[in-house]
Design a protein around this motif. Structure first.
Motif, PDB file in Angstrom:
ATOM      1  N   ASP A 137       0.171  -1.003   0.239  1.00  0.00           N
ATOM      2  CA  ASP A 137       0.288  -0.458   0.429  1.00  0.00           C
ATOM      3  C   ASP A 137       0.647   1.637   0.032  1.00  0.00           C
ATOM      4  O   ASP A 137       0.977   2.134  -0.931  1.00  0.00           O
ATOM      5  CB  ASP A 137      -0.976  -0.004   1.094  1.00  0.00           C
ATOM      6  CG  ASP A 137      -2.147  -1.380   1.496  1.00  0.00           C
ATOM      7  OD1 ASP A 137      -2.292  -1.915  -0.330  1.00  0.00           O
ATOM      8  OD2 ASP A 137      -2.721  -1.574   2.320  1.00  0.00           O
ATOM      9  N   THR A 138       1.298   1.246   1.240  1.00  0.00           N
ATOM     10  CA  THR A 138       2.794   2.473   1.455  1.00  0.00           C
ATOM     11  C   THR A 138       3.617   2.723  -0.475  1.00  0.00           C
ATOM     12  O   THR A 138       3.780   3.578  -0.731  1.00  0.00           O
ATOM     13  CB  THR A 138       3.502   2.159   2.071  1.00  0.00           C
ATOM     14  OG1 THR A 138       2.882   2.237   3.109  1.00  0.00           O
ATOM     15  CG2 THR A 138       4.235   3.489   2.023  1.00  0.00           C
TER      16      THR A 138
ATOM     17  N   ALA B 193       0.394   3.388  -3.095  1.00  0.00           N
ATOM     18  CA  ALA B 193       0.364   4.806  -3.291  1.00  0.00           C
ATOM     19  C   ALA B 193       1.057   5.957  -3.828  1.00  0.00           C
ATOM     20  O   ALA B 193       1.126   6.850  -4.453  1.00  0.00           O
ATOM     21  CB  ALA B 193       0.292   5.391  -1.834  1.00  0.00           C
TER      22      ALA B 193
ATOM     23  N   ILE C  79      -5.127   4.523   2.098  1.00  0.00           N
ATOM     24  CA  ILE C  79      -3.520   4.053   2.910  1.00  0.00           C
ATOM     25  C   ILE C  79      -3.515   4.412   4.580  1.00  0.00           C
ATOM     26  O   ILE C  79      -3.043   5.839   5.140  1.00  0.00           O
ATOM     27  CB  ILE C  79      -2.398   4.341   1.980  1.00  0.00           C
ATOM     28  CG1 ILE C  79      -3.239   4.686   0.220  1.00  0.00           C
ATOM     29  CG2 ILE C  79      -1.298   3.923   2.108  1.00  0.00           C
ATOM     30  CD1 ILE C  79      -2.925   2.666   0.291  1.00  0.00           C
TER      31      ILE C  79
END
Length: 735
Positions: free
Chosen positions: A396-397, A400, A471
Motif C-alpha cells: 500500500d505504501t 500509493a 492507506i
C-alpha cells in the motif's frame, strides 16, 4: 493463490504455503510459477553487489541482441509461424519468445509480460530515489550498502544471544515467539484469514518449519544433494557469524537432523486433501489441549506474538488447527528433547530470516546455495531488490506512490477521459460479468434453482480496480540510515496487522497486505466474493491504453481472460460451495447450495477435466490433474467467459460486430490469451514447479484448455483429432 506471510523481508526458499484452509483464490501473475516465484523473490531479496560496468553492458547487449523481448508486447513478435497452430498452439504463440535464452538478471525464469514489470520498476526507481515520503526514505536506506557493510554482524548478535539462552521451557517458547513475530516460521506456520465455519477471521496453525522448498527433499529417496547443499550453507553461515569451525559443523548437523525430523511429520498433498482439520476452537482450548500433549507453552507463544489477552481467555472460536497429525508428532518431539537441543535450529532460523540484510559475504554464500538448488547464476541489481522488497511487504505504501504517478499521467494523456484507464478496466469487467451471467443462464446441466443461486452470487460479486482507497500510515519511525532496523520494524508491523485481524470481519474491499497497486497480479477472495485488479495490470500487454471508445480483442484475450479466470473461481470445485446466506452480511458461507443432481453432473465434468490434464506430461512426468484441478477449471472458464464477452461486446453496445466476429479478430484473441503464459525456466525450476505448483505447466495450461474449446478449432480450422482439436466424446468442461 493466496499470498502468505513471508519470512522477514525475504520470502526465501520455502514453498509450503497453501490456500487449502482459507479457500481464497489468487492467480497472480507474480505467483503463476508457484515455487518459481518463491525462488525469484528470494533472488530479488538477496543482495547483488556487482551492479556496475560489466553487468550493465551485458544486459544492454542482451536486450539489443534479443530484439527487446522485455518491454515489447507486440503479439506478432512472440509468434513462431513455422509451427502449425493445430499441432502445438503454445509453441506457435510463444515460439519466438521460447527461442531466447534467459537474460543474465533472470537466471531462473522469465515471462513475456515481464516488460510491464520492467516499465514499472524503472519509473519507480527514478521516483523513490528522490521523494521524501516514507517509501522514498525506506528505499534509500535499503540502497545504503556502505552502512550495511559497516554494521557487519553486530545487528545479529542479540538474536544469536536469544537462541543461545533458550535453555528453559520459558526462554525456548520466548525465542520461538520472537522468531514468529519477525515473520519467520520455526517448527510450524500460522496465518490469519476468513474461515468457512466462522463469522470472523481466525488464526490458522499448520505444518512448516523447513528451509528447503518441500518436505520430500529431506526424505531418503530424494536427491541428497539438496540436503548436502543446505548443510554446507548452514555451516558456512555459522562460520561467518563468528562460531568456531567445530561449532559451525555441529550446528549444520543439528539443523539437518531437526528439519529432517520435521519433514517426516509433514502430511502429503493427498493427505491434506483427505485429513480433516479440527473445527475452530478457542485460544484457551487450543493452548490447553496442545500444551497438555507436550512441553510447549502455547499460552505464552500466543501472548508472545501479540494476541490480545482478552481473546486468550475468551470462549470465541478463533483458532483452526490444520494438519492435526503433524502437531501431534511435533508436540511429542518437543517434549522429548531439552530446549538446548534446538539452539542451533533457532540460531539458523534467525539467520535465515535476516540474511538479506547482512553483508556481501552472506549473500555470496546464499547465492551459491540457490545456484545448487535452482540453477540461479547471479542476483539482480540492488535497486530492484529494494523495490521488490518494499512492494512485497509494504504494497500500500509503495503502491500509493505508483498510483499517484499513474493519475498524473492519465490527466496529462487523456484529459477528456473521466476515470482514465481504471474506468476502462471496470467497463471490461462489467462486460465479462454480463456474459458470465448469460452463460450460467444457459447451462442446461444445472437445475433452475442452482442457476438462480449462481446468478445471485455473480450479481453480488464486487469488483475492485486500482488499489485501496485508504492507506494507513506506518506504525513505526522510519530510519534514514538503518535498513536492518527498518526491515525488522516492517516485519513486526506486518505481524501486528495480521494478529489484529483475529476476531474481526473481513471487509469486502480489503486488499490485504499481500498485494498493492504496483503488483502485476490479480485475485478473487472466495469469502467476500470480491475480485481485485491492481493498477499495474492496467497497461499493455494486459489492457491497451489507447482507443478509449472501444475494447479490443486483445483486451479480452489478456486482462479479460485473467479476470474471467478469477470470476470462475467463485464457481469451481471449492467456490461452488460458498454462497450468500444473508444479503446484509459481506461474508460468503459454506453450504450445499446446489441440488444433488447438479453437484453430481459438476463432479462428472470436473473429473473429466482432471483426467484429461493428467494425460499431459512435462519432462517425462505426468501432470497431477487432481492437484491442478481448481486452476485448470478456472483457466477453461476464463477462456470461455472472455471469448463470449468479446463476441457480445459490440452487439451489446449497438455497434457493428464484424471486427469482433472476423476470423482475424478471433485468432488475435486466442493468440493473446495464450501469450499470457509464454514462459522460460531452468530445468530445476520446472521440476520444482511440477512438484509444488497448483497450476499446470504453462504449455499445458494453453494447449489443454484450447484443445477442448471448439471456437478455437474453428478459428484456426483445426481438423478433428488433431492435437489441438481433441473430441473426447463427453462434455469435458464446466462452462
Amino acid at each position: 493463490m493466496r499470498g502468505e506471510q513471508e519470512p522477514l523481508l525475504q520470502p526465501g526458499r520455502s514453498g509450503e504455503g497453501r490456500a487449502r484452509p482459507r479457500l481464497t483464490r489468487r492467480v497472480c501473475l507474480d505467483a503463476l510459477g508457484g515455487v518459481i516465484m518463491v525462488a525469484f523473490v528470494c533472488s530479488l531479496l538477496i543482495w547483488h553487489m556487482r551492479e556496475e560496468g560489466t553487468e550493465k553492458q551485458l544486459l544492454k547487449a542482451w536486450h539489443e541482441k534479443k530484439n527487446m523481448f522485455l518491454g515489447n508486447e507486440e503479439s506478432s513478435d512472440l509468434v513462431n509461424s513455422k509451427v502449425a497452430p493445430c499441432d502445438d498452439f503454445y509453441q506457435y504463440a510463444c515460439g519466438a519468445f521460447l527461442e531466447q535464452s534467459l537474460p543474465p538478471d533472470h537466471d531462473e525464469w522469465l515471462y513475456a509480460f515481464d516488460g510491464a514489470k520492467a516499465r514499472i520498476a524503472d519509473r519507480m526507481h527514478e521516483v523513490l530515489s528522490s521523494v521524501d515520503d516514507d517509501a522514498g526514505v525506506l528505499f534509500r536506506s535499503c540502497m545504503d550498502q556502505k552502512a550495511i557493510e559497516a554494521a557487519g554482524i553486530v545487528p545479529m548478535r542479540p538474536y544469536m544471544t536469544l537462541a543461545a539462552r533458550a535453555t528453559t521451557n520459558a526462554s525456548f517458547v520466548s525465542a520461538v515467539a520472537k522468531l514468529h513475530s519477525m515473520n519467520s516460521k520455526a517448527f510450524f506456520e500460522w496465518s490469519v484469514g476468513a474461515d468457512a465455519d466462522s463469522a470472523t477471521q481466525v488464526l490458522y496453525l499448520e505444518q512448516g518449519g523447513l528451509t528447503l522448498p518441500h518436505y520430500r527433499y529431506y526424505l531418503p529417496h530424494s536427491n541428497s544433494t539438496y540436503v548436502a547443499s543446505l548443510k554446507k550453507l548452514v555451516q558456512k553461515v555459522m562460520g561467518l557469524l563468528g562460531f568456531s569451525a567445530r561449532d559451525a559443523a555441529r550446528a549444520a548437523k543439528s539443523v539437518i537432523e531437526i528439519e529432517t525430523h520435521l519433514a517426516t511429520f509433514h502430511l502429503s498433498s493427498a493427505q491434506e486433501e483427505t485429513v480433516n482439520s479440527l473445527p475452530p476452537l478457542s485460544f484457551h482450548q487450543v493452548a490447553t489441549g496442545m500444551s497438555d500433549a507436550g512441553g510447549f507453552d502455547w499460552f505464552s507463544f500466543f501472548k508472545g506474538i501479540g494476541i490480545d489477552p482478552t481473546l486468550l481467555s475468551s470462549q470465541e472460536k478463533l483458532v483452526r488447527v490444520l494438519d492435526v497429525a503433524y502437531f501431534q508428532k511435533l508436540a511429542a518431539f518437543l517434549a522429548a528433547k531439552p530446549p538446548a537441543y534446538f539452539r542451533w535450529y533457532l540460531t539458523w532460523k534467525f539467520q535465515d530470516a535476516l540474511i538479506g540484510h547482512l553483508g556481501h559475504v552472506f549473500q555470496t554464500a546464499d547465492l551459491h546455495f540457490r545456484h545448487e538448488l535452482y540453477g540461479i547464476q547471479k542476483d539482480p541489481p540492488r535497486w530492484k531488490i529494494c523495490l521488490h522488497t518494499l512492494n512485497l511487504f509494504l504494497p500500500d505504501t509503495v503502491g500509493a506512490v505508483y498510483r499517484n504517478i499513474l493519475d498524473k499521467a492519465a490527466r496529462r494523456l487523456h484529459p477528456d477521459e473521466p476515470g482514465g484507464v481504471e474506468a476502462r478496466a471496470k467497463w471490461l469487467l462489467s462486460e465479462l460479468k454480463l456474459q458470465f451471467t448469460d452463460i450460467i443462464a444457459k447451462s442446461a446441466w444445472m437445475s433452475p434453482s442452482s442457476r438462480q443461486v449462481a446468478s445471485t452470487k455473480l450479481a453480488d460479486m464486487k469488483m475492485e480496480v486500482g488499489g485501496p482507497d485508504y492507506i494507513a500510515p506506518l506504525d513505526f519511525q522510519v530510519e534514514t540510515d538503518g535498513w536492518f532496523n527498518n526491515s525488522v520494524n516492517i516485519a513486526h508491523s506486518l505481524i501486528t496487522h495480521q494478529v489484529g485481524k483475529v476476531g474481526t470481519v473481513l471487509a469486502r474491499s480489503d486488499w490485504g497486505k499481500e498485494l498493492g497497486p504496483m503488483s502485476v497480479n490479480a485475485f478473487y477472495n472466495i469469502h467476500s466474493n470480491a475480485l481485485f485488479i491492481p493498477a499495474a495490470m492496467l497497461q499493455r500487454p494486459f489492457l491497451s491504453t489507447e482507443g478509449f471508445g472501444h475494447l479490443s480483442p486483445e483486451d479480452f484475450g489478456s486482462l479479460g481472460g485473467l479476470a474471467g479466470h478469477e470470476m470462475s473461481h467463485g464457481f469451481d470445485n471449492v467456490g461452488r460451495m460458498f454462497g450468500p446466506d444473508n444479503p446484509h452480511l459481506p461474508e460468503m458461507v459454506i453450504k450445499s447450495w446446489w441440488d444433488p443432481k447438479t453437484v453430481a453432473e459438476y463432479k462428472r465434468r470436473a473429473n473429466c477435466v482432471s483426467g484429461y490434464y493428467s494425460t499431459y506430461h512435462q519432462d517425462g512426468k505426468a501432470v497431477p490433474g487432481n492437484k491442478t484441478l481448481e486452476e485448470d477449471l478456472a483457466d477453461m472458464g476464463g477462456l470461455h467467459i472472455a471469448y463470449s464477452a468479446m463476441l457480445a461486446h459490440r452487439r451489446r453496445h449497438g455497434e457493428p460486430a464484424g471486427e469482433f466476429h472476423s476470423q482475424d479478430a478471433r485468432k488475435a484473441f486466442f493468440t493473446t490469451w495464450a501469450q499470457t503464459w509464454c514462459h522460460l525456466a531452468t530445468p530445476l525450476m520446472r521440476t520444482n514447479a511440477l512438484l509444488t505448483n497448483p497450476h499446470a505447466p504453462p504449455s499445458i495450461r494453453v494447449n489443454a484448455a484450447l484443445s477442448q474449446f471448439t471456437p478455437f478449432a474453428e478459428a484456426f480450422e483445426c481438423k478433428p483429432q488433431t492435437p489441438m482439436h481433441k473430441n473426447l466424446g463427453v462434455e469435458c468442461s464446466i462452462w
